[in-house]
Design a protein around this motif. Structure first.
Motif, PDB file in Angstrom:
ATOM      1  N   THR A 121       2.266  47.486  -7.288  1.00 24.54           N
ATOM      2  CA  THR A 121       1.441  48.224  -6.328  1.00 24.54           C
ATOM      3  C   THR A 121       0.069  47.564  -6.236  1.00 24.54           C
ATOM      4  O   THR A 121      -0.555  47.258  -7.259  1.00 24.54           O
ATOM      5  CB  THR A 121       1.268  49.693  -6.746  1.00 24.54           C
ATOM      6  OG1 THR A 121       0.650  49.762  -8.042  1.00 24.54           O
ATOM      7  CG2 THR A 121       2.626  50.388  -6.821  1.00 24.54           C
ATOM      8  N   LEU A 122      -0.402  47.334  -5.013  1.00 28.65           N
ATOM      9  CA  LEU A 122      -1.695  46.682  -4.810  1.00 28.65           C
ATOM     10  C   LEU A 122      -2.823  47.673  -4.583  1.00 28.65           C
ATOM     11  O   LEU A 122      -3.995  47.287  -4.603  1.00 28.65           O
ATOM     12  CB  LEU A 122      -1.605  45.712  -3.625  1.00 28.65           C
ATOM     13  CG  LEU A 122      -0.573  44.586  -3.767  1.00 28.65           C
ATOM     14  CD1 LEU A 122      -0.643  43.653  -2.564  1.00 28.65           C
ATOM     15  CD2 LEU A 122      -0.786  43.800  -5.066  1.00 28.65           C
ATOM     16  N   LEU A 123      -2.474  48.937  -4.355  1.00 29.77           N
ATOM     17  CA  LEU A 123      -3.473  49.992  -4.192  1.00 29.77           C
ATOM     18  C   LEU A 123      -2.782  51.327  -4.326  1.00 29.77           C
ATOM     19  O   LEU A 123      -1.549  51.418  -4.289  1.00 29.77           O
ATOM     20  CB  LEU A 123      -4.171  49.894  -2.833  1.00 29.77           C
ATOM     21  CG  LEU A 123      -3.403  50.359  -1.579  1.00 29.77           C
ATOM     22  CD1 LEU A 123      -4.353  50.481  -0.403  1.00 29.77           C
ATOM     23  CD2 LEU A 123      -2.247  49.445  -1.221  1.00 29.77           C
ATOM     24  N   HIS A 134      -9.351  38.534  -4.746  1.00 27.45           N
ATOM     25  CA  HIS A 134      -8.168  37.685  -4.638  1.00 27.45           C
ATOM     26  C   HIS A 134      -7.547  37.381  -5.993  1.00 27.45           C
ATOM     27  O   HIS A 134      -6.313  37.412  -6.147  1.00 27.45           O
ATOM     28  CB  HIS A 134      -8.540  36.373  -3.931  1.00 27.45           C
ATOM     29  CG  HIS A 134      -7.397  35.396  -3.844  1.00 27.45           C
ATOM     30  ND1 HIS A 134      -6.317  35.586  -3.002  1.00 27.45           N
ATOM     31  CD2 HIS A 134      -7.164  34.234  -4.521  1.00 27.45           C
ATOM     32  CE1 HIS A 134      -5.470  34.582  -3.145  1.00 27.45           C
ATOM     33  NE2 HIS A 134      -5.955  33.750  -4.051  1.00 27.45           N
ATOM     34  N   ASP A 135      -8.387  37.083  -6.992  1.00 24.63           N
ATOM     35  CA  ASP A 135      -7.833  36.724  -8.294  1.00 24.63           C
ATOM     36  C   ASP A 135      -7.101  37.891  -8.945  1.00 24.63           C
ATOM     37  O   ASP A 135      -6.098  37.707  -9.639  1.00 24.63           O
ATOM     38  CB  ASP A 135      -8.936  36.191  -9.214  1.00 24.63           C
ATOM     39  CG  ASP A 135     -10.053  37.197  -9.432  1.00 24.63           C
ATOM     40  OD1 ASP A 135     -10.276  38.054  -8.549  1.00 24.63           O
ATOM     41  OD2 ASP A 135     -10.718  37.122 -10.484  1.00 24.63           O
ATOM     42  N   ILE A 136      -7.580  39.106  -8.692  1.00 23.37           N
ATOM     43  CA  ILE A 136      -6.905  40.298  -9.223  1.00 23.37           C
ATOM     44  C   ILE A 136      -5.556  40.487  -8.535  1.00 23.37           C
ATOM     45  O   ILE A 136      -4.541  40.788  -9.183  1.00 23.37           O
ATOM     46  CB  ILE A 136      -7.770  41.559  -9.032  1.00 23.37           C
ATOM     47  CG1 ILE A 136      -9.060  41.436  -9.841  1.00 23.37           C
ATOM     48  CG2 ILE A 136      -6.993  42.814  -9.436  1.00 23.37           C
ATOM     49  CD1 ILE A 136      -8.864  41.349 -11.339  1.00 23.37           C
ATOM     50  N   LEU A 137      -5.523  40.290  -7.214  1.00 24.48           N
ATOM     51  CA  LEU A 137      -4.268  40.422  -6.474  1.00 24.48           C
ATOM     52  C   LEU A 137      -3.242  39.402  -6.950  1.00 24.48           C
ATOM     53  O   LEU A 137      -2.062  39.720  -7.114  1.00 24.48           O
ATOM     54  CB  LEU A 137      -4.520  40.250  -4.981  1.00 24.48           C
ATOM     55  CG  LEU A 137      -5.331  41.363  -4.295  1.00 24.48           C
ATOM     56  CD1 LEU A 137      -5.581  41.012  -2.837  1.00 24.48           C
ATOM     57  CD2 LEU A 137      -4.603  42.705  -4.404  1.00 24.48           C
ATOM     58  N   VAL A 138      -3.685  38.166  -7.161  1.00 27.01           N
ATOM     59  CA  VAL A 138      -2.783  37.121  -7.640  1.00 27.01           C
ATOM     60  C   VAL A 138      -2.219  37.504  -9.007  1.00 27.01           C
ATOM     61  O   VAL A 138      -1.017  37.352  -9.269  1.00 27.01           O
ATOM     62  CB  VAL A 138      -3.502  35.764  -7.718  1.00 27.01           C
ATOM     63  CG1 VAL A 138      -2.630  34.734  -8.439  1.00 27.01           C
ATOM     64  CG2 VAL A 138      -3.854  35.266  -6.321  1.00 27.01           C
ATOM     65  N   HIS A 139      -3.089  38.011  -9.872  1.00 25.59           N
ATOM     66  CA  HIS A 139      -2.665  38.427 -11.207  1.00 25.59           C
ATOM     67  C   HIS A 139      -1.626  39.541 -11.125  1.00 25.59           C
ATOM     68  O   HIS A 139      -0.600  39.511 -11.812  1.00 25.59           O
ATOM     69  CB  HIS A 139      -3.877  38.890 -12.017  1.00 25.59           C
ATOM     70  CG  HIS A 139      -3.534  39.383 -13.392  1.00 25.59           C
ATOM     71  ND1 HIS A 139      -3.100  38.550 -14.394  1.00 25.59           N
ATOM     72  CD2 HIS A 139      -3.555  40.642 -13.924  1.00 25.59           C
ATOM     73  CE1 HIS A 139      -2.879  39.259 -15.493  1.00 25.59           C
ATOM     74  NE2 HIS A 139      -3.135  40.523 -15.225  1.00 25.59           N
TER      75      HIS A 139
END
Length: 317
Positions: A274-276, A288-293
Motif C-alpha cells: 500500500t502506498l497510502l 520517491h525513495d520511500i516509494l521505491v523502498h
C-alpha cells in the motif's frame, strides 16, 4: 546464466508428486495449425515453447515492465543464477505491449494497468504455459495499491478479490450476457506467504479482501479526478463500509487475475504493497525513495517464498 542444475533439481523434487497441468478450456485451439501470441510477439509456429519454458514453476506478474525486470534481476541473485548486473533479455522484445524475463524456472511478466490489459496478457500467458507443457505452476501478482485503514508500506496478501459492491466475483460480458466468476485465491498459498513474512519480520503484512475497480479515480472514490459528483463525506463513508467488509486495499487487476487462474487450475496469490491510506487522502505524496523502498517489499516477500521452496525439497510445488 547457469539454469540447468536448478531446473534439474526442480524436476527431481517433483518426480514423486502429482503433476498439475495448466487447463485451457477452448476446443477451437485444437483446430489451429499455429497460434500466434500477438501481444508477446511469440508463436507456436516460430518458437519451441517446451524448449523455452517447460521448466517454469513460478510466474510473477506486475504492472510495470521496469519493475518486472528489476524482480528478475533480484530473483537471479536470490537463486544464485546471476548478480545484480546480469543482463536478462526481454523475451517479448518484438513488441512494446508487455515484457517477459526468465530466470531459471521463474518467469517475470508485465501486465500493464487495469483489467483489460492484464486479461489480454493472461490469455496469452496461460496458452504459453499450456503449449510449453508446464506443470505445478504457482503464479503471483506483485504490485502496488491504495490501502484502506492500513499504514502506507503495509503488504496486503489478498484473501479474495471483491468488486465495488464488495462481492467476491468478477463479472464479464460474453456474447452480450453477463458471466460471473469466482475470485477466491489459494488459502494454502496465502498461509505460506504469511509465514514467509513472519520469518522476514521487516514490514507489516495483513490478509484482507482486495477491491478491484475499473477506474483509478471515481471508481476508487477519489476526490481529485477530472470529474467528481460526490462529497468528501460520502467518500469516507464508502471507504469505511469497504473496511467493514474486510477490504484492506484497492487496485485494478486482482479480480480477473483470480478468476482466470481459478479456471486454469493455477495456484495463485496477489501480494501488493500500500502506498497510502485512502482514509487519509487521495494523492501519493511520499518521497520517491520511500516509494521505491515500499515497492520492493512484495518482491522481497515473494522472492523469499520462491527461494524457500528451492532450499526445502519437502515443500510442495
Amino acid at each position: 546464466m547457469a539454469q540447468v542444475p536448478l531446473a534439474k533439481k526442480m524436476s527431481e523434487e517433483q518426480s514423486d508428486s502429482k503433476r498439475q497441468s495448466v487447463h485451457i478450456l477452448n476446443p477451437h485451439l485444437e483446430k489451429m495449425d499455429e497460434d500466434i501470441l500477438y501481444h508477446f510477439a511469440l508463436g507456436t509456429g516460430t518458437h519451441d515453447f517446451p524448449a523455452m519454458f517447460s521448466d517454469v514453476k513460478f510466474v510473477c506478474v506486475g504492472g510495470s515492465p521496469s519493475r518486472m525486470k528489476s524482480f528478475a534481476q533480484y530473483i537471479a541473485v536470490e537463486l544464485e543464477l546471476g548478480d545484480s548486473k546480469t543482463d536478462i533479455p526481454n523475451i517479448c522484445a518484438g513488441t512494446d505491449r508487455y515484457a517477459m524475463y526468465k530466470v531459471g524456472p521463474v518467469l517475470s511478466v508485465s501486465h500493464g494497468m487495469g483489467i483489460p490489459s492484464i486479461s489480454i496478457m493472461l490469455h496469452e500467458l496461460l496458452k504459453l504455459l499450456h503449449y510449453s507443457k508446464c506443470s505445478n505452476v504457482t503464479i503471483i501478482r506483485i504490485g502496488t495499491s491504495g490501502g484502506v485503514g492500513v499504514e502506507p508500506g503495509s503488504v496486503v496478501i489478498t484473501s479474495q478479490s471483491v468488486d465495488a459492491t464488495f462481492k467476491p466475483q468478477f463479472e464479464q460480458m460474453i456474447l452480450g450476457k453477463t458471466v460471473v466468476r469466482n475470485t477466491e485465491l489459494d488459502p494454502g498459498l496465502i498461509q505460506e506467504l504469511v509465514q514467509c513474512s513472519k520469518e522476514i519480520n521487516e514490514f507489516n503484512t495483513v490478509i484482507g479482501n482486495t477491491m478491484c475497480t475499473m477506474d483509478f479515480y471515481e471508481g476508487q472514490a477519489r476526490l481529485d479526478g477530472a470529474f467528481c459528483s460526490y462529497t468528501e463525506e460520502a467518500k469516507i463513508e464508502y471507504l469505511k463500509t469497504a473496511y467493514e467488509a474486510g477490504v484492506r486495499n484497492i487496485e485494478m487487476e486482482s479480480s480477473v487475475f483470480a478468476a482466470m487462474c481459478n479456471i486454469s487450475g493455477l495456484r495463485a496469490a496477489v501480494v501488493c504493497v500500500t502506498l497510502l491510506n485512502r482514509l487519509e487522502g487521495d494523492q501519493i505524496s511520499s518521497p520517491h525513495d520511500i516509494l521505491v523502498h515500499h515497492q520492493q517489499r512484495p518482491q522481497k516477500l515473494v522472492g523469499f517464498f520462491i527461494k524457500k521452496h528451492f532450499s526445502n525439497p519437502g515443500m510442495s510445488f
